[in-house]
Scaffold this motif. Structure first.
Motif, mmCIF file in Angstrom:
data_model
loop_
_atom_site.group_PDB
_atom_site.id
_atom_site.type_symbol
_atom_site.label_atom_id
_atom_site.label_comp_id
_atom_site.label_asym_id
_atom_site.label_seq_id
_atom_site.Cartn_x
_atom_site.Cartn_y
_atom_site.Cartn_z
ATOM 1 N N UNK A 216 0.802 -1.224 0.000
ATOM 2 C CA UNK A 216 0.000 0.000 0.000
ATOM 3 C C UNK A 216 0.830 1.267 0.000
ATOM 4 N N UNK A 217 1.844 1.308 -0.847
ATOM 5 C CA UNK A 217 2.724 2.484 -0.885
ATOM 6 C C UNK A 217 1.991 3.664 -1.513
ATOM 7 N N UNK A 218 2.074 4.789 -0.827
ATOM 8 C CA UNK A 218 1.427 6.022 -1.281
ATOM 9 C C UNK A 218 2.521 7.059 -1.493
ATOM 10 N N UNK A 219 2.608 7.576 -2.725
ATOM 11 C CA UNK A 219 3.688 8.507 -3.044
ATOM 12 C C UNK A 219 3.332 9.927 -2.619
ATOM 13 N N UNK A 220 4.356 10.766 -2.508
ATOM 14 C CA UNK A 220 4.160 12.173 -2.164
ATOM 15 C C UNK A 220 3.293 12.871 -3.220
ATOM 16 N N UNK A 265 4.310 3.257 3.233
ATOM 17 C CA UNK A 265 3.556 1.996 3.203
ATOM 18 C C UNK A 265 2.751 1.814 4.486
ATOM 19 N N UNK A 266 2.090 0.669 4.610
ATOM 20 C CA UNK A 266 1.244 0.397 5.777
ATOM 21 C C UNK A 266 2.055 0.446 7.067
ATOM 22 N N UNK A 267 3.260 -0.082 7.032
ATOM 23 C CA UNK A 267 4.103 -0.117 8.225
ATOM 24 C C UNK A 267 4.486 1.293 8.659
ATOM 25 N N UNK A 367 -5.257 -5.064 4.816
ATOM 26 C CA UNK A 367 -4.109 -4.398 5.427
ATOM 27 C C UNK A 367 -4.029 -2.938 4.994
ATOM 28 N N UNK A 368 -4.314 -2.673 3.722
ATOM 29 C CA UNK A 368 -4.254 -1.304 3.208
ATOM 30 C C UNK A 368 -5.404 -0.471 3.769
ATOM 31 N N UNK A 372 -5.344 3.077 6.539
ATOM 32 C CA UNK A 372 -5.762 4.429 6.142
ATOM 33 C C UNK A 372 -6.413 5.180 7.300
ATOM 34 N N UNK A 373 -6.700 4.502 8.400
ATOM 35 C CA UNK A 373 -7.168 5.140 9.642
ATOM 36 C C UNK A 373 -8.286 6.156 9.385
#
Length: 381
Positions: A216-220, A265-267, A367-368, A372-373
């Motif tokens: 679940x990598x989220x880029x800038x 990522x999620x971590x 997991x993703x 995202x909370x």
């Protein structure tokens, strides 16, 4: 009718497959509420993802327009039910700005303290519930034990566990109970002592790392395009926090440490919550010390029976636990706002799922989603 020939063996041609449409929700236990995701699957891999929202929509913005500034506070603290006190702040800050009103110093510091305690409660919920979604049941007992400790002092001062209704235009509902600051200091110290237990239980667990590292990598760039904010943005290296960058309440006098990570990522998102929890405990402790040193005085401004906000418009945004929460207030000089637009954190944050989920396995979707909370009431308003 379509005829298909299925070949078996090394010389057979590859079997043609069709994409499958899978609906997650709108009542799936892993979605933190009534959210629906419409996934297109290529085998077990997600090809496209469409978040479908609105199942909890209550029309809060239109309801604001027919309620006075006391009633709005009651309604506003409900969209993110984990951040009730923080939700109230934006409304009263906007009204006070148009009124040209300065709350008493004790009210400013007490609001800051309560906002940070509310942030601790919010983060502890996700620190316990996220591992639960990945199959780890023990952490939720640890985190809820700490939540109850903080909840006790919040409930003592306001009478509420979720919907505090403690803010008022001009200050707070009433003064702090005798000895309450001592009990807050004890609760904060004990929670700080226990945070490493939660951290060690989850963060370095091999299974947890395998399920979250690189997932679940989220880029800038995606963060900036979608207006993602809060812990999720900071986990992708976006060094922005309103408490430091556009300070309100007593934050200009506090050393607000902004925690960031680069992995996105999620971590990394989970790590941010753990670190922010420690920062909030430090800020709460500083507020307690300052409140103890302040001389006795009022906790609010005296208001007329019917409060009318002067004609004008303003935008008040705050750093809520889940991200930027903003209220655009337009007043025509009446006792109710002409317009009160709500910019909730989860609404913007959840839109980026359409970019994040494609390419991942269905097994990684939970997991993703959990990382995202979000709170669905905060999405739907």
């Amino acid at each position: 009718m379509t005829e298909r020939v299925v070949g078996i063996g090394a010389g057979a041609k590859e079997l043609a497959t069709e994409d499958m449409i899978l609906n997650i929700g709108p009542q799936h236990p892993s979605t933190h509420g009534v959210l629906r995701l419409r996934l297109t699957l290529d085998g077990e891999r997600i090809a496209t993802a469409e978040p479908i929202i609105g199942y909890m929509h209550r029309g809060a913005e239109k309801l604001f327009e027919v309620r006075d500034y006391r009633q709005i506070i009651m309604l506003a603290n409900r969209h993110d039910w984990l951040s009730g006190f923080a939700n109230e702040l934006g409304v009263v800050l906007a009204a006070e700005r148009l009124l040209g009103m300065e709350p008493p110093v004790r009210a400013v510091w007490a609001r800051t303290l309560l906002a940070e305690l509310n942030r601790v409660l919010n983060h502890l919920m996700f620190l316990g519930s996220y591992p639960l979604e990945l199959g780890a049941i023990t952490p939720v007992f640890y985190s809820f034990n700490e939540r109850e400790r903080i909840q006790a002092v919040m409930e003592e001062i306001s009478g509420g566990r979720m919907h505090y209704m403690f803010n008022r235009v001009g200050g707070l509902k009433e003064d702090l109970p005798l000895g309450w600051l001592d009990r807050v200091a004890e609760a904060v110290a004990e929670t700080r002592r226990r945070v490493p237990d939660i951290e060690n239980l989850i963060l370095h667990n091999d299974i947890f790392i395998a399920r979250t590292k690189g997932v679940g990598v989220l880029s800038r760039e995606q963060i900036m395009q979608y207006g993602v904010s809060g812990p999720i943005a900071r986990a992708s290296g976006v060094d922005f926090d309103l408490r430091r960058d556009e300070p309100y309440l007593a934050y200009p006098e506090l050393p607000v440490k902004v925690v960031t990570r680069e992995a996105g990522d999620c971590h990394a998102r989970f790590e941010i919550l753990v670190e922010q929890l420690k920062v909030s405990l430090d800020l709460a402790e500083s507020c307690v010390d300052r409140l103890r040193s302040l001389p006795p005085g009022p906790i609010n401004q005296r208001l007329p029976k019917v409060l009318k906000v002067p004609e004008g418009h303003t935008y008040a945004w705050t750093e809520n636990p889940l991200g930027i929460n903003g209220y655009y207030l337009v007043s025509k000089g009446d006792k109710t706002p002409w317009r009160l637009k709500l910019r909730s954190a989860s609404y913007s944050n959840i839109q980026v799922l359409r970019e994040m989920l494609p390419g991942h396995l269905v097994a990684d979707m939970v997991a993703i989603l959990g990382s995202m909370f979000f709170v669905v009431g905060d999405i739907d308003k």
